[in-house]
Scaffold this motif. Structure first.
Motif, PDB file in Angstrom:
ATOM      1  N   THR A 262      -6.201  -9.859  -4.201  1.00 19.77           N
ATOM      2  CA  THR A 262      -6.954  -8.892  -5.004  1.00 19.77           C
ATOM      3  C   THR A 262      -7.016  -9.352  -6.455  1.00 19.77           C
ATOM      4  O   THR A 262      -8.072  -9.292  -7.099  1.00 19.77           O
ATOM      5  CB  THR A 262      -6.303  -7.497  -4.921  1.00 19.77           C
TER       6      THR A 262
ATOM      7  N   ARG B 102       0.122  -4.235  -6.606  1.00 17.22           N
ATOM      8  CA  ARG B 102      -1.230  -4.473  -7.112  1.00 17.22           C
ATOM      9  C   ARG B 102      -1.265  -4.342  -8.633  1.00 17.22           C
ATOM     10  O   ARG B 102      -1.890  -5.149  -9.333  1.00 17.22           O
ATOM     11  CB  ARG B 102      -2.235  -3.506  -6.492  1.00 17.22           C
TER      12      ARG B 102
ATOM     13  N   HIS C 219       0.711  -3.445   3.352  1.00 19.71           N
ATOM     14  CA  HIS C 219       0.238  -4.808   3.103  1.00 19.71           C
ATOM     15  C   HIS C 219      -0.158  -5.019   1.646  1.00 19.71           C
ATOM     16  O   HIS C 219      -0.308  -6.163   1.197  1.00 19.71           O
ATOM     17  CB  HIS C 219      -0.950  -5.133   4.018  1.00 19.71           C
ATOM     18  N   SER C 220      -0.360  -3.917   0.895  1.00 19.56           N
ATOM     19  CA  SER C 220      -0.749  -4.038  -0.506  1.00 19.56           C
ATOM     20  C   SER C 220      -0.255  -2.824  -1.281  1.00 19.56           C
ATOM     21  O   SER C 220      -1.017  -1.942  -1.670  1.00 19.56           O
ATOM     22  CB  SER C 220      -2.280  -4.145  -0.642  1.00 19.56           C
TER      23      SER C 220
ATOM     24  N   SER D  23     -12.328  -3.699   1.939  1.00 20.07           N
ATOM     25  CA  SER D  23     -11.664  -2.465   1.537  1.00 20.07           C
ATOM     26  C   SER D  23     -10.162  -2.551   1.718  1.00 20.07           C
ATOM     27  O   SER D  23      -9.391  -2.092   0.874  1.00 20.07           O
ATOM     28  CB  SER D  23     -12.210  -1.290   2.355  1.00 20.07           C
ATOM     29  N   VAL D  24      -9.727  -3.088   2.833  1.00 24.04           N
ATOM     30  CA  VAL D  24      -8.315  -3.287   3.126  1.00 24.04           C
ATOM     31  C   VAL D  24      -8.126  -4.698   3.666  1.00 24.04           C
ATOM     32  O   VAL D  24      -9.069  -5.332   4.115  1.00 24.04           O
ATOM     33  CB  VAL D  24      -7.793  -2.257   4.160  1.00 24.04           C
TER      34      VAL D  24
ATOM     35  N   ASP E 199     -10.341   0.348  -6.811  1.00 26.19           N
ATOM     36  CA  ASP E 199      -9.871   0.201  -5.440  1.00 26.19           C
ATOM     37  C   ASP E 199     -10.816   0.942  -4.513  1.00 26.19           C
ATOM     38  O   ASP E 199     -11.438   1.940  -4.887  1.00 26.19           O
ATOM     39  CB  ASP E 199      -8.473   0.824  -5.285  1.00 26.19           C
ATOM     40  N   ASP E 200     -10.895   0.495  -3.282  1.00 27.88           N
ATOM     41  CA  ASP E 200     -11.602   1.277  -2.268  1.00 27.88           C
ATOM     42  C   ASP E 200     -10.769   2.515  -1.948  1.00 27.88           C
ATOM     43  O   ASP E 200      -9.531   2.513  -2.091  1.00 27.88           O
ATOM     44  CB  ASP E 200     -11.807   0.434  -1.010  1.00 27.88           C
TER      45      ASP E 200
ATOM     46  N   GLN F 146      -7.769   2.036   0.341  1.00 25.05           N
ATOM     47  CA  GLN F 146      -6.624   1.245  -0.110  1.00 25.05           C
ATOM     48  C   GLN F 146      -5.858   1.991  -1.188  1.00 25.05           C
ATOM     49  O   GLN F 146      -6.311   2.100  -2.324  1.00 25.05           O
ATOM     50  CB  GLN F 146      -7.094  -0.107  -0.660  1.00 25.05           C
TER      51      GLN F 146
ATOM     52  N   ASN G 136      -1.645   2.888  -0.992  1.00 26.37           N
ATOM     53  CA  ASN G 136      -0.282   2.359  -1.104  1.00 26.37           C
ATOM     54  C   ASN G 136       0.192   1.864   0.257  1.00 26.37           C
ATOM     55  O   ASN G 136       1.305   2.150   0.679  1.00 26.37           O
ATOM     56  CB  ASN G 136       0.653   3.455  -1.638  1.00 26.37           C
ATOM     57  N   GLY G 137      -0.659   1.114   0.916  1.00 26.59           N
ATOM     58  CA  GLY G 137      -0.324   0.616   2.247  1.00 26.59           C
ATOM     59  C   GLY G 137       0.718  -0.482   2.213  1.00 26.59           C
ATOM     60  O   GLY G 137       0.905  -1.146   1.181  1.00 26.59           O
TER      61      GLY G 137
END
Length: 421
Positions: free
Chosen positions: A169, A201, A195-196, A161-162, A186-187, A190, A192-193
């Motif tokens: 991805t 994306r 790490h991604s 998920s994250v 997307d899960d 997830q 707009n964190g």
């Protein structure tokens, strides 16, 4: 059709049932804990909620929900359960979803008169259809955008998920595209964190989706999770559209009815509604909101898809509840002269080829998105074989052939039936 709003409830009370329901009606309209001089008979007639019907059920010995200790003496005759219908005049709050919810699912859950209270269903007047545009695409539009004219949309969720970077991805998406997937999301965890980031994306994924569409003539639908603040969601929606995307996703309970409504009026692509937090409303039969009422709010607000769980899922929801929810999504909200507001149910949560036959038999059609994470990615033959096993399972179901029989000539289905049994 009436211009009144009707709400159906399950209630449980240690008080006289007629008294308790009148308290409920008063609290949610013109009344308070005592009669006021300004609450005239004329005002009550125009604005007070009405108790339309009471259907007595069983009496139980113990309260379903905690009660204050000082209320125990009121329960010497037990706790009466009933089905209750209340109605309100539209003039109280107009065709406003947030204010509708404050009325039909507000303070009434806290009333001391009730040891159980659950909103089961809603009947809304056509004024809501005039005020809210509902789904822009729905089932037919989703099929058009995805290029899937019949049968289910075979989908999956990006897992883990994250933790995956945008590049990681994209690598997974590339395999899914090559494997023949229809839908990827997307899960809900997830969005707009750091790490991604969402834009990273989109930049990594959409060139792959677009190139695949150029090669095959079919654009796979990717639901980018843009859940966030209003301005952030609008910006990210626009970024997805500019990149050629056909779907955005939001966690509907997190951004609220006003958030979904605002986004729908701006949205140019399919709006995928994830109901993360649904258990708060559904887990207990004695409090909360039933899906029959719940999903109507989000259909009006404008989602095109909404999650309903799946058969033999990994959560607590029973199979009959899942199917009832999926059927509800496909029933028009208003009469023939109004938009039907139907949406595409999304089956997920521990699904694989093994539940397909039962899902098709129970629902009676394949107007759905069938999302499998492990049911695709954990297939012993790999992602492409996982997708193939699902297509074969749905082909068998549509033809009325038992999967055990169909799998004799379809190795991918046979392996899925053995692996996920």
């Amino acid at each position: 059709m009436s211009d009144r709003i009707h709400a159906h409830y399950f209630v449980e009370t240690p008080y006289d049932l007629e008294h308790a329901t009148q308290v409920m009606a008063g609290e949610q309209s013109s009344g308070t804990f005592t009669r006021l001089a300004s609450e005239t008979d004329a005002l009550r007639e125009a604005h007070g909620a009405r108790v339309e019907s009471i259907q007595h059920l069983e009496v139980v010995d113990h309260p379903s929900l905690p009660l204050r200790a000082d209320l125990a003496p009121t329960a010497r005759h037990g706790y009466q359960r009933a089905l209750v219908e209340l109605s309100w005049s539209l003039v109280n709050f107009g065709p406003s979803l947030p204010n509708l919810v404050s009325t039909v699912a507000g303070n009434l859950f806290e009333l001391k008169e009730f040891s159980g209270l659950r909103l089961l269903d809603l009947e809304l007047p056509p004024a809501f259809a005039d005020a809210y545009p509902g789904p822009r695409f729905g089932t037919a539009g989703t099929r058009r955008l995805s290029g899937v004219g019949q049968g289910p949309l075979i989908g999956t969720i990006v897992k883990p998920s994250v933790g995956l970077t945008p590049a990681q991805t994209a690598e997974m998406v590339c395999q899914l595209l090559d494997g023949g997937i229809d839908f990827i999301k997307d899960d809900e965890l997830q969005a707009n964190g750091p790490h991604s980031p969402l834009k990273a994306r989109v930049d990594a994924i959409m060139p792959l989706v677009n190139a695949h569409a150029e090669r095959t003539g079919k654009k796979v639908m990717y639901a980018f999770n843009i859940s966030g603040d209003i301005d952030e969601m609008r910006e990210h929606h626009d970024y997805v559209v500019a990149a050629g995307g056909t779907c955005v996703m939001v966690a509907i309970n997190s951004i609220g009815l006003a958030g979904v409504t605002h986004l729908r009026r701006h949205c140019q692509v399919a709006l995928h509604g994830h109901r993360a937090g649904w258990g708060l409303y559904s887990r207990s039969p004695h409090i909360g909101i039933g899906f029959a009422a719940y999903h109507k709010l989000w259909r009006l607000a404008g989602v095109d898809h909404i999650h309903v769980n799946g058969l033999r899922n990994k959560f607590s929801e029973a199979d009959d509840s899942v199917i009832a929810s999926a059927r509800a999504c496909q029933v028009p909200l208003f009469g023939a002269s109004a938009p039907d507001y139907t949406v595409m149910p999304v089956f997920s949560s521990g699904q694989s080829a093994t539940q397909v036959a039962d899902t098709h038999a129970a629902l009676g059609n394949s107007d759905l998105i069938y999302c499998c994470g492990g049911g695709i990615m954990a297939h012993p033959g790999g992602i492409a074989d996982g997708v193939a096993s699902l297509r074969q399972a749905w082909e068998a179901a549509a033809a009325g052939i038992a999967p055990e029989v169909y799998s004799r000539d379809h190795i991918e289905l046979a392996q899925a039936m053995e692996t996920f049994r």
